[in-house]
Design a protein around this motif. Structure first.
Motif: not given
Ligand code: FES
Ligand code: FES
Lengths: 172, 802
Positions: A45-48, A50-55, A65, A67
């Motif tokens: 989880v990088g942003c929670e 919907g922007k970073c794509g880590a999830c 995503r 999150c």
């Molecule tokens: S945590 Fe960044 S898009 Fe889901």
């Protein structure tokens, strides 16, 4: 505190081929469900928001995503996380192999999301150009690599996956 | 001592950690859960500057599932003010990790909560009532320094956290006699590393063991342990810090700031407490950087030789650059290195560091070397233009020459080695500079897209050794032979993605004649490793590699003594190769056999000669042979050991109608001395450069004059995406450092140091027909259009209705 939010709901979902049934709060994010309920911490989880794509995980074969989805929305669906990709430490998927070979990761925090986005990208377009690779990964932020070696890795994986028999059935 | 064979140093070995990271089996702090664990949330100030009149937490405390709700006043029972990280003639404020009487920036933690789940903890924040008396805020650097500015710490009498200056040579005379004097004002905005993994900490105070264990995402576990112990006035040997996999740091994770809050909550509840920073919290308070303005005066002779530099930097560290993090020091580094890779006859510099009502300022890739680089490299290109010289030729005329090393720079540092002109020459070739200029001439004015190329050169002083600061001056590590012949390296150096888990194995493998698979690097646990300081200041390849290479050499020498004793031969003739100790043309003993003999069959007493102290392991201490804190006759000190260098170019296409900048091409030539792992080095160049491009084009904290931060999510605080940047070409020059054991130098910051200047130079080159001079970053399309609007030529060509 929202009382309704506290009431647990049963959800049954298949994750990496195993079926799980859990009682969860309706507001529980799919990312938290995977990480905290199932212990699948490879989904980051990088942003929670919907922007970073880590999830990024695959739900029904599509990159989503985790999150931005509630766990209860995964009811009856099939979820694939990074943990399900390799059959074991000595049986990496060509995408994983390529990320290692090409030094497509540094801190590795974006990597599971990148790899899942790559799975979806290559399922839809098995022979992408560099530009198409960049466009396909534009929903995933990497702060470490400058993307150069990620693009290279995806290129290698695409080549390898085209020349070997379909190693996995990511549905479109 | 026999010379080591370089079999692994120089090899593009795949990284050891990759297998776990590509399969989802990495272990980052938030991945760790322990039984009984609670979750933390923090109530943060909505105001930039306010007095706290009252805090009512009674409703939050009454909620089911909530175990602790602590205000700043409550917390004073457990801790003292945040321990300082740096104090070189600075004003150090008395501040706490939870605000007490006043808040100094928007986002400052005011109340901390521990609850059964993170969801509950965040819910409970809504039940806290805080009454604030809003005070006037100040955010702009020069406004903060102006008389009558609102004061953050009234007892200081001003907003100056530190000030410093020096003068060498006949500055006024040089300027009075100069053929040309150029003046510049060059500011840079506030942005940060914003690693994808924010800060995270899991604290557990075990009252029955009187021990505090803290898992946290940090670059420097030993430093965090010290700072936590000092803040809590807790015996440091009863604190253990464990840093697992780290999801990026870039300098931002070099302090114990909010990380002390989960410790507090654990002390209060007796339960483990985890805090994982949200992205909003990270942008609000996760250490910000840059934010300064330079005033530069440069004297140049008519044949394009630099004469004098008179510079002033005004830095903005937000509410503090000493306790929350060591941000203030970077402006001193900037002042010392603004002369860059060039030669000068006269030099004067002054630095003034202001506090303001913005978030605290920490380290970020560059730590002042970037601040030194930006104004001068923009100035170099502008002056070249004014003098009718190419930007490369003007730089060439003024570089320190490759035969002049070690070079005593006017501001104090001694540059160890380099070939700046060759870096630049290789760059021009790599990027096909002349071809680009021809293309530019052929296409200019034919469409709204203007092609431009900008170059920047840099120095990346590495391995800072700063007095009275956590960024200190030594490294210590252990190399241990195991009974089965494998080797453990125990180091305080944290792998945060830069790959030291692998590169250190390459170094040790060469020294001991092993393969990297025979070596494991143990790091990230203060109770397992010596008190090494961690990766910052690009110090890994300067301090840590030297330390570990020498430790391995000493261990090898001890092992040779043991074998010589067993074989009754001369130790001097032995070599370590292919996993064994070998008598050339003769006997051979594998390290496994030797390890067995030493530990078990028959054991040390039977094989170790009396004069050999310790053949099992060597703990070695390494410090710089060149750093010096004793001022020379001009008052100068030397903080950095190696001086990597390089040049880079950016090619852009600027759309004069929309203001959009497209980055077409990037090329970097880097000189980090001896290269341990070329693929890793290039990865650092790529990633660092793209971070710099982000700073030049899009990353910016938008504070308004009331100190409100407007962009606290990733849809409004932008980062470069794969579609924003091109492929990157790299090449190398290798000038080994005489001051390190293997000739290595640091690397990892240099590529972030250059892009802002290269970008400005590229955009000004592209928009030369309009005479644009960039006065502010980042270069968003709106800003580019604003700049273009100042040109009458542009207005005639593009303004509707003009
Ligand atoms: S945590 Fe960044 S898009 Fe889901
Ligand atoms: S590898 Fe660190 S964010 Fe991509």
């Amino acid at each position: 505190m929202n009382e309704a939010a506290m009431k647990a709901i049963r959800v049954t979902t298949s994750v990496n081929g195993t079926s799980y049934t859990r009682a969860v709060e309706p507001r529980l994010l799919l990312s938290d469900f995977l990480r905290n309920e199932l212990g699948l911490t490879g989904t980051h989880v990088g942003c929670e928001h919907g922007k970073c794509g880590a999830c990024t995980v695959l739900v029904g074969g599509r990159a989503v995503r985790a999150c931005l989805m509630f766990a209860v929305q995964a009811e009856g669906k099939s979820v694939e996380t990074i943990e399900g990709l390799a059959a074991g430490a000595d049986a990496l998927h060509p995408i994983q192999r390529a990320f290692i070979d090409c030094h497509g990761l540094q801190c590795g925090f974006c990597t599971p999301g990148m790899i899942n986005s790559t799975r979806a990208l290559l399922a839809a377009n098995p022979a992408p150009t560099d530009q198409e690779i960049r466009a396909g990964l534009a929903g995933n932020i990497c702060r470490c690599t400058g993307y150069v070696n990620i693009v290279k890795a995806v290129r290698q994986a695409a080549n390898e996956m085209r020349t070997t028999a379909a190693p996995e059935g990511v549905s479109k | 001592m026999t010379k080591s064979t370089s079999r692994w140093v120089g090899a593009s070995l795949a990284r050891k950690q990759d297998l776990r990271l590509v399969t989802g089996h990495g272990r980052y702090t938030d991945d760790i859960s322990v039984p009984g664990m609670l979750h933390a949330a923090m109530l943060r100030s909505p105001h930039a500057h306010a007095r706290i009149k009252s805090v009512d937490v009674s409703r939050a405390r009454a909620l089911p599932g909530v175990h602790a709700v602590l205000t700043g006043e409550d917390a004073k029972r457990y801790w003292g003010p945040l321990a300082p990280t740096i104090d070189i003639g600075m004003k150090v404020p008395t501040v706490y990790a939870l605000a007490t009487d006043k808040v100094y920036y928007m986002g400052e933690p005011v109340v901390a909560i521990a609850a059964d789940t993170r969801y509950l903890a965040e819910d409970a924040l809504e039940f806290i009532d805080v009454e604030y008396e809003v005070l006037p805020a100040v955010t702009d650097t020069e406004a903060a320094l102006a008389p009558g500015a609102p004061l953050l710490y009234p007892e200081w009498g001003d907003n100056v956290q530190c000030a410093w200056g020096m003068s060498v040579g006949a500055v006024d005379e040089t300027f009075a006699r100069a053929d040309h004097v150029f003046e510049f004002r060059l500011p840079q905005h506030r942005y940060s590393g914003a690693s994808l993994e924010g800060r995270a900490a899991l604290a557990h105070y075990d009252a029955y063991n009187r021990k505090l264990t803290l898992h946290c995402s940090t670059q420097a576990p030993n430093l965090v342990r010290t700072l936590v112990a000092q803040t809590f006035r807790f015996p440091e040997h009863d604190v253990q810090v464990i840093a697992p996999d780290i999801g990026g740091g870039y300098g931002n994770k070099l302090q114990a700031d909010a990380e002390v809050i989960p410790c507090l909550l654990s002390l209060a509840t007796g339960r483990p407490v985890k805090w994982t920073e949200s992205r909003q919290e990270n942008l609000l308070s996760g250490m910000q950087c840059r934010d300064y303005v330079w005033y530069l005066k440069v004297a140049v002779s008519k044949d394009g030789i630099l004469q004098g530099l008179d510079a002033q930097v005004l830095g903005n560290v937000g509410c503090d650059g000493t306790c929350h993090a060591a941000g203030a020091g970077k402006f001193l580094v900037a002042a010392g290195y603004v002369p860059g890779p060039y030669k000068w006859h006269a030099f004067r510099v002054a630095t003034k560091v202001a506090v303001s009502n913005k978030a605290p300022s920490g380290a970020y890739r560059g730590y002042g070397k970037d601040i030194a680089n930006y104004p001068l490299e923009v100035a170099m290109s502008r002056m070249a233009d004014a003098l009718g010289l190419s930007p490369a030729e003007f730089r060439r005329r003024n570089f320190v020459g490759k035969d002049e090393f070690p070079y005593q720079q006017i501001s104090g540092p001694v540059y160890d080695s380099g070939d700046y002109a060759q870096c630049l020459a290789k760059l021009l070739e790599l990027v096909d500079y002349d071809e680009v200029k021809q293309r530019q001439a052929a296409t200019q004015g034919k469409s709204a897209k203007y092609l431009g190329i900008g170059i920047a050169s840099m120095l990346e002083p590495s391995g800072g050794a700063v007095p009275s600061c956590i960024f200190n001056s030594y490294e210590v590590a252990t190399v241990r032979l195991m009974p089965e012949g494998g080797v453990l390296v125990l180091t305080g150096h944290q792998d945060i993605g830069q790959g030291s888990e692998t590169t250190l194995c390459q170094v040790v493998a060469d020294e001991l004649g092993l393969t990297p698979d025979d070596v494991r690097v143990v790091y990230g646990d203060t109770n397992a490793v010596p008190y090494g300081l961690g990766p910052w200041s690009s110090r890994g390849a300067t301090f840590n590699v030297s330390c570990i290479a020498e430790a391995a050499r000493r261990l090898k020498a001890n092992l040779f003594e043991v074998v010589a004793n067993l074989w009754q031969c001369e130790a001097a003739g032995l070599v370590a190769a292919d996993g064994a100790i070998v008598e050339p043309g003769g006997r051979r003993m594998t390290l496994r056999e030797l390890g067995n003999k030493l530990h078990l069959w028959p054991g040390a007493f039977g094989v170790v000669p009396k004069h050999v102290a310790n053949p099992f392991e060597v703990t070695h201490y390494w410090t710089s042979p060149i750093a010096s804190w004793t001022p020379d006759e001009l008052g100068r000190i030397r903080l950095y050991t190696t001086h990597p260098s390089g040049s880079s170019a950016i090619i852009v296409e600027v759309d004069a109608e929309t203001g959009k900048i497209e980055v077409k091409d990037v090329a970097i030539v880097d000189d980090c001395g001896v290269i341990i792992n070329p693929t890793i080095v290039e990865g650092q160049l790529h990633g660092g450069y793209v971070q710099g491009i982000g700073g030049a084009l899009m990353e910016e904290f938008h504070y308004d004059e009331r100190g409100q931060l407007w962009n606290t999510d990733l849809t409004s605080y932008l980062h470069p995406l794969a579609t924003d940047v091109p492929d990157i070409k790299c090449d190398h020059v290798i000038s080994p450092s005489p001051y390190t054991t293997l000739g290595t130098k640091g690397m990892g910051e240099g590529s972030t140091i250059m892009p802002c200047a290269a970008m400005v130079n590229a955009v000004e080159d592209a928009l030369k027909p309009f005479g644009v001079r960039v006065d502010q970053l980042p270069l968003t399309p709106e800003r580019v259009i604003r700049l273009l609007k100042t040109s009458s030529i542009w207005r005639e060509m593009y303004e509707v209705g003009a």
